[in-house]
Design a protein around this motif. Sequence first.
Motif, PDB file in Angstrom:
ATOM      1  N   TYR A 152       0.824  -1.192   0.000  1.00 43.18           N
ATOM      2  CA  TYR A 152       0.000   0.000   0.000  1.00 43.18           C
ATOM      3  C   TYR A 152       0.865   1.251   0.000  1.00 43.18           C
ATOM      4  O   TYR A 152       1.929   1.290   0.625  1.00 43.18           O
ATOM      5  N   ASN A 184      -3.864   7.621  -2.592  1.00 44.47           N
ATOM      6  CA  ASN A 184      -3.379   6.308  -2.202  1.00 44.47           C
ATOM      7  C   ASN A 184      -3.479   5.331  -3.354  1.00 44.47           C
ATOM      8  O   ASN A 184      -4.214   5.546  -4.322  1.00 44.47           O
ATOM      9  N   SER A 216      -2.570   0.874  -4.406  1.00 46.70           N
ATOM     10  CA  SER A 216      -2.168  -0.451  -3.952  1.00 46.70           C
ATOM     11  C   SER A 216      -1.750  -1.312  -5.137  1.00 46.70           C
ATOM     12  O   SER A 216      -2.176  -1.095  -6.269  1.00 46.70           O
TER      13      SER A 216
END
Lengths: 109, 114
Positions: free
Chosen positions: A22, A71, A73
């Motif tokens: 992540y 963000n 991932s």
Amino acid sequence: GQQVMQIPQYQHVQEGEDFTTYCNSSTTLSNIQWYKQRPGGHPVFLIQLVKSGEVKKQKRLTFQFGEAKKNSSLHITATQTTDVGTYFCAGGSNYKLTFGKGTLLTVNP
Amino acid sequence: DVKVTQSSRYLVKRTGEKVFLECVQDMDHENMFWYRQDPGLGLRLIYFSYDVKMKEKGDIPEGYSVSREKKERFSLILESASTNQTSMYLCASSLALLGADTQYFGPGTRLTVL
């Protein structure tokens, strides 16, 4: 200044298990890039995401970019020994690319 | 394919020596970068250049200088090497800064300062 945090720092899995790393940015990004560095090698570009909520796949690798563009991932399904290495995210913002510290993946055969 | 080459894979120098690390790219990229990589610290940007004779400090420029006299070549200089500069040095290039473009890395130079 812009910071890009990446977790976990290390991950050890059995071959066949899944793996996720992540990446979180302190600021909104224009793009997120992912790189892979094999042991003894140099970082190699894997993929770039630019759109909010974007999902891209490369065989067993799935990359996501968050809705807020802060963000991301990387998920690997059914890891193989060839997946070993360090995976870096890099956030692009204000004409600068900031790298996370990377996640070192080791795979037990 | 973009090719970024670095002058040495391994280098051993003594404290106080002047050290030159050279990087050459063959794709007419505008931007070039120097990073150092240390365990647990990731990639840290030392200097970058977005044009010939132009340079900008990165996050850890102290103890280093750079030179870009030609578009394809970017040199990192350690004026007086110290043991805490023992590290892996990676050069990279990218086509354009706009949008923080993809970077292409060289194979790296592992420098040991004794």
